[in-house]
Write a protein that holds these residues in place. Structure first.
Motif, PDB file in Angstrom:
ATOM      1  N   GLU A   1      78.458  44.350  96.219  1.00 38.12           N
ATOM      2  CA  GLU A   1      78.791  42.976  95.818  1.00 38.12           C
ATOM      3  C   GLU A   1      78.804  42.028  97.022  1.00 38.12           C
ATOM      4  O   GLU A   1      78.360  40.885  96.931  1.00 38.12           O
ATOM      5  N   ALA A   2      79.318  42.496  98.148  1.00 37.32           N
ATOM      6  CA  ALA A   2      79.348  41.638  99.345  1.00 37.32           C
ATOM      7  C   ALA A   2      77.935  41.334  99.811  1.00 37.32           C
ATOM      8  O   ALA A   2      77.618  40.192 100.173  1.00 37.32           O
ATOM      9  N   CYS A   3      77.060  42.343  99.797  1.00 37.73           N
ATOM     10  CA  CYS A   3      75.671  42.104 100.207  1.00 37.73           C
ATOM     11  C   CYS A   3      75.008  41.112  99.258  1.00 37.73           C
ATOM     12  O   CYS A   3      74.268  40.225  99.691  1.00 37.73           O
TER      13      CYS A   3
ATOM     14  N   GLY B   1      73.633  37.356 100.071  1.00 40.46           N
ATOM     15  CA  GLY B   1      72.187  37.164  99.943  1.00 40.46           C
ATOM     16  C   GLY B   1      71.377  38.011 100.905  1.00 40.46           C
ATOM     17  O   GLY B   1      70.296  37.615 101.327  1.00 40.46           O
ATOM     18  N   VAL B   2      71.906  39.184 101.265  1.00 42.81           N
ATOM     19  CA  VAL B   2      71.172  40.078 102.174  1.00 42.81           C
ATOM     20  C   VAL B   2      71.054  41.457 101.540  1.00 42.81           C
ATOM     21  O   VAL B   2      71.920  41.877 100.770  1.00 42.81           O
ATOM     22  N   SER B   3      70.000  42.164 101.871  1.00 38.40           N
ATOM     23  CA  SER B   3      69.833  43.499 101.310  1.00 38.40           C
ATOM     24  C   SER B   3      70.711  44.482 102.091  1.00 38.40           C
ATOM     25  O   SER B   3      70.970  44.295 103.280  1.00 38.40           O
ATOM     26  N   PRO B   4      71.156  45.544 101.423  1.00 36.75           N
ATOM     27  CA  PRO B   4      71.979  46.545 102.115  1.00 36.75           C
ATOM     28  C   PRO B   4      71.246  47.261 103.239  1.00 36.75           C
ATOM     29  O   PRO B   4      71.874  47.927 104.045  1.00 36.75           O
ATOM     30  N   TRP B   5      69.910  47.098 103.309  1.00 38.07           N
ATOM     31  CA  TRP B   5      69.139  47.767 104.347  1.00 38.07           C
ATOM     32  C   TRP B   5      68.851  46.832 105.520  1.00 38.07           C
ATOM     33  O   TRP B   5      68.077  47.139 106.412  1.00 38.07           O
TER      34      TRP B   5
ATOM     35  N   ALA C   1      69.357  45.290 109.019  1.00 36.27           N
ATOM     36  CA  ALA C   1      69.996  45.789 110.244  1.00 36.27           C
ATOM     37  C   ALA C   1      71.207  44.907 110.544  1.00 36.27           C
ATOM     38  O   ALA C   1      71.128  43.680 110.428  1.00 36.27           O
ATOM     39  N   VAL C   2      72.304  45.549 110.908  1.00 41.66           N
ATOM     40  CA  VAL C   2      73.536  44.795 111.163  1.00 41.66           C
ATOM     41  C   VAL C   2      73.304  43.671 112.169  1.00 41.66           C
ATOM     42  O   VAL C   2      73.808  42.558 112.010  1.00 41.66           O
ATOM     43  N   GLY C   3      72.500  43.942 113.191  1.00 39.88           N
ATOM     44  CA  GLY C   3      72.237  42.946 114.226  1.00 39.88           C
ATOM     45  C   GLY C   3      71.454  41.742 113.722  1.00 39.88           C
ATOM     46  O   GLY C   3      71.359  40.736 114.416  1.00 39.88           O
ATOM     47  N   GLU C   4      70.860  41.863 112.531  1.00 32.59           N
ATOM     48  CA  GLU C   4      70.088  40.748 111.981  1.00 32.59           C
ATOM     49  C   GLU C   4      70.841  39.995 110.892  1.00 32.59           C
ATOM     50  O   GLU C   4      70.295  39.108 110.236  1.00 32.59           O
ATOM     51  N   LEU C   5      72.076  40.333 110.713  1.00 29.78           N
ATOM     52  CA  LEU C   5      72.909  39.636 109.731  1.00 29.78           C
ATOM     53  C   LEU C   5      73.106  38.192 110.209  1.00 29.78           C
ATOM     54  O   LEU C   5      73.530  37.961 111.333  1.00 29.78           O
TER      55      LEU C   5
ATOM     56  N   PRO D   1      66.407  42.489  94.089  1.00 31.42           N
ATOM     57  CA  PRO D   1      65.328  42.302  95.069  1.00 31.42           C
ATOM     58  C   PRO D   1      65.037  40.829  95.341  1.00 31.42           C
ATOM     59  O   PRO D   1      64.569  40.484  96.423  1.00 31.42           O
ATOM     60  N   ARG D   2      65.334  39.959  94.393  1.00 22.75           N
ATOM     61  CA  ARG D   2      65.003  38.547  94.591  1.00 22.75           C
ATOM     62  C   ARG D   2      66.128  37.798  95.307  1.00 22.75           C
ATOM     63  O   ARG D   2      65.886  37.010  96.224  1.00 22.75           O
ATOM     64  N   CYS D   3      67.353  38.016  94.877  1.00 25.66           N
ATOM     65  CA  CYS D   3      68.485  37.309  95.503  1.00 25.66           C
ATOM     66  C   CYS D   3      68.812  37.852  96.891  1.00 25.66           C
ATOM     67  O   CYS D   3      69.526  37.207  97.648  1.00 25.66           O
ATOM     68  N   GLN D   4      68.346  39.072  97.172  1.00 26.48           N
ATOM     69  CA  GLN D   4      68.703  39.716  98.438  1.00 26.48           C
ATOM     70  C   GLN D   4      67.434  40.084  99.204  1.00 26.48           C
ATOM     71  O   GLN D   4      67.077  41.263  99.310  1.00 26.48           O
ATOM     72  N   PRO D   5      66.757  39.086  99.744  1.00 27.33           N
ATOM     73  CA  PRO D   5      65.540  39.394 100.498  1.00 27.33           C
ATOM     74  C   PRO D   5      65.879  40.153 101.776  1.00 27.33           C
ATOM     75  O   PRO D   5      67.027  40.165 102.215  1.00 27.33           O
ATOM     76  N   GLY D   6      64.839  40.761 102.345  1.00 34.34           N
ATOM     77  CA  GLY D   6      65.059  41.544 103.558  1.00 34.34           C
ATOM     78  C   GLY D   6      64.529  42.933 103.331  1.00 34.34           C
ATOM     79  O   GLY D   6      63.884  43.207 102.319  1.00 34.34           O
ATOM     80  N   PRO D   7      64.787  43.836 104.270  1.00 32.73           N
ATOM     81  CA  PRO D   7      64.293  45.206 104.122  1.00 32.73           C
ATOM     82  C   PRO D   7      64.792  45.785 102.804  1.00 32.73           C
ATOM     83  O   PRO D   7      65.926  45.547 102.405  1.00 32.73           O
ATOM     84  N   ALA D   8      63.923  46.501 102.142  1.00 31.39           N
ATOM     85  CA  ALA D   8      64.306  47.112 100.874  1.00 31.39           C
ATOM     86  C   ALA D   8      63.621  48.456 100.759  1.00 31.39           C
ATOM     87  O   ALA D   8      62.580  48.686 101.361  1.00 31.39           O
TER      88      ALA D   8
END
Ligand SMILES: [Zn+2]
Length: 301
Positions: free
Chosen positions: A176-178, A182-186, A188-192, A262-269
């Motif tokens: 839910e937090a991810c 608006g970020v994917s769970p995958w 990288a923490v450094g790219e948050l 996949p749409r609301c949370q772009p990024g590595p998937a």
């Protein structure tokens, strides 16, 4: 699986029933504790530390104060009943792992995942590794942020589930937090994009739910609309209508399930075979291969 808010409420309920009272009976159905008898000890307090429960007992008969530590793991619970009532029909008797009796109330630990008894002075051996407790009295957002960013290449979902980073997050609040960030769970923490704001968001989610039964992240209490993505694989995203998906996060054998849009949370998937997925729990009504997490999923960058 009970997360920090559920454990916090459990501690509060046990504290209200037991604190200040003397144990008149004790039955620990746990191999290493079968001979332990806590009768005669007064319960000082029951507190939570992340997903751990600590029942602190006063010194007794020249013996030092003790802490009865428990963890609910997947399906454990503690319930309180009036002493002398038989708790009929509430839980299976075979699942009972601990019974703490006082004159007025009896606390019953059911299907507990861990049970330990240690001198209170040695509590740190059990919970000293934990990161800042999201619902603890000394919540330390700066230390949580420092621990989160300590391994910048780690996947955000995996880092959030690591209790050494933040104590109290499970797969529900991770997903839910991810989503809310608006970020994917995958990722990288450094790219948050805004890590301090993200830590504050996680804290706010647990804190907002600690006083109510049920976990709500949408602000909508209607059944089926309480949260955005967790356990909703195969269903339309409440925000954009895209089908919510689920894939493993973390390294085997400790990978856990992460639900995401996949749409609301772009990024590595993760890549997966695209086959239909069912909401969490529906697999129990289907053949075993309809398991929610697709085997063999890999993460693409
Ligand atoms: Zn969406």
């Amino acid at each position: 699986m009970p997360e920090g808010d559920v454990v916090w409420r459990t501690a509060r309920r046990l504290h209200a029933a037991l604190a200040g009272r003397e144990l008149t009976g004790c039955d620990l159905r746990w191999p290493s504790l079968a001979t332990a008898d806590l009768s005669g000890r007064r319960v000082l307090e029951v507190a939570s530390a992340g997903k751990h429960l600590l029942a602190r007992l006063a010194a007794h008969d020249g013996e030092p104060p003790l802490t009865l530590h428990s963890h609910l793991r997947m399906e454990g619970s503690w319930y309180v009943e009036r002493t002398g009532s038989d708790g009929r029909g509430r839980r299976s008797a075979s699942g009972v792992r601990a019974v703490l009796t006082t004159g007025a109330w009896t606390a019953v630990g059911h299907k507990l995942g861990m049970l330990d008894l240690v001198p209170t002075s040695a509590e740190a051996d059990l919970v000293g590794h934990l990161g800042p407790d999201l619902l603890g009295p000394g919540w330390d957002a700066d230390e949580a942020l420092r621990r989160l960013l300590a391994q910048p290449r780690r996947h955000l979902g995996e880092a959030l589930l690591d209790q050494r980073v933040l104590a109290g997050v499970g797969t529900f609040y991770m997903a839910e937090a991810c989503f809310l960030a608006g970020v994917s769970p995958w990722t990288a923490v450094g790219e948050l994009p805004a890590p301090a704001r993200f830590v504050a968001l996680v804290h706010r989610l647990l804190d907002a739910n600690k006083d109510r039964t049920g976990q709500v992240t949408t602000g909508d209490l209607r059944r089926g609309r309480e949260n955005f993505v967790h356990a909703r694989s195969g269903l339309p995203c409440l925000r954009c209508g895209t089908t919510v998906r689920v894939a493993p996060v973390g390294a085997p054998p400790q990978e856990r399930t992460a639900f995401y849009c996949p749409r609301c949370q772009p990024g590595p998937a993760p890549t997966d075979d695209g086959r239909p997925q069912a909401p969490l729990g529906s697999a129990r009504r289907r053949p075993a291969r309809a398991s929610a997490a697709p085997p063999g999923s890999r993460v693409r960058r």
